[in-house]
Design a protein around this motif. Structure first.
Motif, PDB file in Angstrom:
ATOM      1  N   LEU A 102     -33.413  21.139  16.049  1.00 37.67           N
ATOM      2  CA  LEU A 102     -32.991  22.001  17.156  1.00 37.67           C
ATOM      3  C   LEU A 102     -32.149  21.304  17.826  1.00 37.67           C
ATOM      4  O   LEU A 102     -31.996  22.254  19.567  1.00 37.67           O
ATOM      5  CB  LEU A 102     -33.825  22.831  17.987  1.00 37.67           C
ATOM      6  N   THR A 103     -31.530  21.072  17.956  1.00 43.26           N
ATOM      7  CA  THR A 103     -30.205  20.141  18.528  1.00 43.26           C
ATOM      8  C   THR A 103     -29.618  20.861  19.802  1.00 43.26           C
ATOM      9  O   THR A 103     -29.825  20.848  20.590  1.00 43.26           O
ATOM     10  CB  THR A 103     -29.693  19.335  17.365  1.00 43.26           C
ATOM     11  N   ILE A 104     -29.129  21.943  19.112  1.00 39.96           N
ATOM     12  CA  ILE A 104     -28.239  22.812  20.051  1.00 39.96           C
ATOM     13  C   ILE A 104     -29.243  23.369  21.656  1.00 39.96           C
ATOM     14  O   ILE A 104     -28.079  23.663  21.803  1.00 39.96           O
ATOM     15  CB  ILE A 104     -27.574  24.386  18.822  1.00 39.96           C
ATOM     16  N   THR A 105     -29.907  23.705  20.595  1.00 36.96           N
ATOM     17  CA  THR A 105     -31.275  23.877  22.284  1.00 36.96           C
ATOM     18  C   THR A 105     -31.063  23.055  23.471  1.00 36.96           C
ATOM     19  O   THR A 105     -31.558  23.244  24.786  1.00 36.96           O
ATOM     20  CB  THR A 105     -32.227  24.263  21.598  1.00 36.96           C
ATOM     21  N   LEU A 106     -30.989  21.683  22.751  1.00 39.58           N
ATOM     22  CA  LEU A 106     -30.938  20.785  23.738  1.00 39.58           C
ATOM     23  C   LEU A 106     -29.967  20.337  24.467  1.00 39.58           C
ATOM     24  O   LEU A 106     -30.306  19.947  26.217  1.00 39.58           O
ATOM     25  CB  LEU A 106     -31.359  19.317  22.911  1.00 39.58           C
ATOM     26  N   PHE A 107     -28.970  21.585  25.216  1.00 41.93           N
ATOM     27  CA  PHE A 107     -28.074  21.097  25.508  1.00 41.93           C
ATOM     28  C   PHE A 107     -27.078  22.841  26.558  1.00 41.93           C
ATOM     29  O   PHE A 107     -27.401  23.673  25.592  1.00 41.93           O
ATOM     30  CB  PHE A 107     -26.194  21.193  24.540  1.00 41.93           C
ATOM     31  N   GLY A 108     -26.457  22.510  27.341  1.00 36.00           N
ATOM     32  CA  GLY A 108     -26.481  23.946  28.507  1.00 36.00           C
ATOM     33  C   GLY A 108     -25.646  24.481  27.639  1.00 36.00           C
ATOM     34  O   GLY A 108     -24.416  24.084  26.943  1.00 36.00           O
ATOM     35  N   THR A 109     -24.620  25.706  28.445  1.00 35.92           N
ATOM     36  CA  THR A 109     -24.211  26.707  27.928  1.00 35.92           C
ATOM     37  C   THR A 109     -22.135  26.277  27.098  1.00 35.92           C
ATOM     38  O   THR A 109     -21.891  26.065  26.109  1.00 35.92           O
ATOM     39  CB  THR A 109     -23.062  27.967  28.933  1.00 35.92           C
TER      40      THR A 109
ATOM     41  N   GLN B   4     -19.798  25.478   5.923  1.00 32.85           N
ATOM     42  CA  GLN B   4     -20.390  26.407   6.315  1.00 32.85           C
ATOM     43  C   GLN B   4     -20.658  25.309   6.884  1.00 32.85           C
ATOM     44  O   GLN B   4     -20.812  24.181   7.558  1.00 32.85           O
ATOM     45  CB  GLN B   4     -22.033  26.724   5.843  1.00 32.85           C
ATOM     46  N   LEU B   5     -21.822  26.395   8.260  1.00 30.15           N
ATOM     47  CA  LEU B   5     -22.564  25.060   9.923  1.00 30.15           C
ATOM     48  C   LEU B   5     -24.319  25.460   9.298  1.00 30.15           C
ATOM     49  O   LEU B   5     -23.979  26.498   9.462  1.00 30.15           O
ATOM     50  CB  LEU B   5     -22.173  25.661  11.017  1.00 30.15           C
ATOM     51  N   LEU B   6     -25.038  24.860   9.265  1.00 22.89           N
ATOM     52  CA  LEU B   6     -26.422  25.241   9.008  1.00 22.89           C
ATOM     53  C   LEU B   6     -26.508  24.639   9.521  1.00 22.89           C
ATOM     54  O   LEU B   6     -26.750  23.109  10.573  1.00 22.89           O
ATOM     55  CB  LEU B   6     -26.533  24.254   8.697  1.00 22.89           C
ATOM     56  N   LEU B   7     -27.524  25.405  11.007  1.00 28.30           N
ATOM     57  CA  LEU B   7     -28.397  24.827  12.201  1.00 28.30           C
ATOM     58  C   LEU B   7     -29.521  26.213  12.386  1.00 28.30           C
ATOM     59  O   LEU B   7     -29.528  26.888  11.998  1.00 28.30           O
ATOM     60  CB  LEU B   7     -27.247  25.339  13.317  1.00 28.30           C
ATOM     61  N   ASP B   8     -30.971  25.240  13.390  1.00 29.68           N
ATOM     62  CA  ASP B   8     -31.671  26.216  13.436  1.00 29.68           C
ATOM     63  C   ASP B   8     -31.459  26.497  15.200  1.00 29.68           C
ATOM     64  O   ASP B   8     -31.022  25.458  15.875  1.00 29.68           O
ATOM     65  CB  ASP B   8     -32.584  25.391  13.025  1.00 29.68           C
ATOM     66  N   TYR B   9     -32.753  27.351  15.582  1.00 33.11           N
ATOM     67  CA  TYR B   9     -33.329  27.266  17.071  1.00 33.11           C
ATOM     68  C   TYR B   9     -34.748  27.924  17.009  1.00 33.11           C
ATOM     69  O   TYR B   9     -34.936  28.506  15.848  1.00 33.11           O
ATOM     70  CB  TYR B   9     -32.377  27.860  17.679  1.00 33.11           C
TER      71      TYR B   9
END
Ligand SMILES: C[S@@+](CC[C@H](N)C(=O)[O-])C[C@H]1O[C@@H](n2cnc3c(N)ncnc32)[C@H](O)[C@@H]1O
Length: 279
Positions: free
Chosen positions: A132-139, A158-163
């Protein structure tokens, strides 16, 4: 008092008990607790490993934390560079890697760095942003993070990410779980709570650790941080701005990470594989 504390965490903060430290969630004792709890969590690892496939590839694990994914990926034959800003997390990742064979370790590289500005001047088959790393940051920071991912991908990579996905409308929700911890000669517990507020697209996490040594001296650590919630359309729009196109979407249930953990976390994380579209 920090307004981000809620429920019993707010009560503990207001008590201002001796030997209470307000610390970042991924540093020091709280970082060790986080690594121990999340490090045992495998709900997302198999999905990510399946995306990498059996052909040995190169992977950049951005914000790699305690090396949960990195260790699995090198063990599966891939060559992985892990980057994190926290020395504590990098030490945890080094310890985790040390439990693998030397041949496997030779495919891993751990670097200290800021993922918002990182430029390794090399490209990879895959970039992963897990936990969930991307969700920790501001816009603005999320855009910078995605640009870092784009900068480090080979053409066709490819970029792999979760939210954590939300749908409108959805009820607010709070919960917590407690696990026993032992660090050195200290024993105690680690409490994690969340206040899930989908209508304002935010979830606040509070963590508290209490450790008692053999003389009965108690150290206390408190932390609060928030993460961003997205609908699928909102996440997709942020990816598109940086040139990614969603290639695949999978629901992954969040299962308790150990028998000590009993929780009712919101039912799933959403995993995306995104490919860079041609400029
Ligand atoms: C939620 S943890 C996820 C760790 C790991 N990806 C996992 O799945 O277990 C977020 C990680 O991001 C790291 N981090 C936060 N800001 C960072 C930055 N600007 N650059 C690099 N790492 C950062 C933290 O130290 C922490 O290890």
């Amino acid at each position: 008092m920090n307004e981000k504390f809620f429920g019993s965490f707010r009560t503990i903060a207001a008590l201002e008990l001796p030997r209470t430290s307000m610390t970042p969630p991924f540093e020091g004792v709280l970082g060790e607790c986080y690594s121990a709890v999340v490090g045992a969590d495998a709900h997302d690892l198999q999905w990510a490993l399946d995306r990498l496939g059996s052909y040995p590839g190169t992977v950049l694990d951005l914000c790699c934390g305690g090396g949960r994914f990195l260790t699995e990926a090198v063990s599966a034959g891939h060559t992985v560079t892990g980057v994190d800003i926290s020395q504590d997390m990098l030490h945890a990742a080094t310890r985790r890697m040390a439990s693998t064979d030397l041949g496997i370790q030779s495919r891993a590289r751990l670097l200290a760095g800021d993922a918002l500005t990182l430029d390794l001047e090399e490209t990879f088959d895959y970039v992963i942003l897990g936990g969930l790393t991307i969700t920790l940051f501001g816009t603005e920071e999320r855009a910078a993070l995605l640009r870092t991912a784009a900068r480090h991908l080979k053409p066709g990579g490819q970029l792999l990410l979760d939210y954590s996905p939300v749908e409108d409308p959805q009820e607010d929700h709070t919960g917590h779980f407690t696990v026993p911890v032992a660090i050195g000669d200290q024993r105690g517990f680690y409490d994690v709570g969340w206040s899930w507020r989908p209508n304002v697209r935010q979830s606040v996490t509070n963590t508290y650790c209490e450790l008692v040594d053999r003389h009965g001296v108690t150290d206390r650590y408190l932390s609060a941080f928030s993460f961003k919630l997205f609908t699928g359309a909102e996440m997709s729009a942020e990816l598109q701005v940086v040139g990614f196109e969603i290639a695949q979407v999978s629901d992954v249930d969040q299962k308790p990470s150990s028998p000590d953990v009993v929780h009712d976390l919101p039912p799933l994380n959403l995993w995306l594989a995104a490919e860079l579209t041609a400029a």
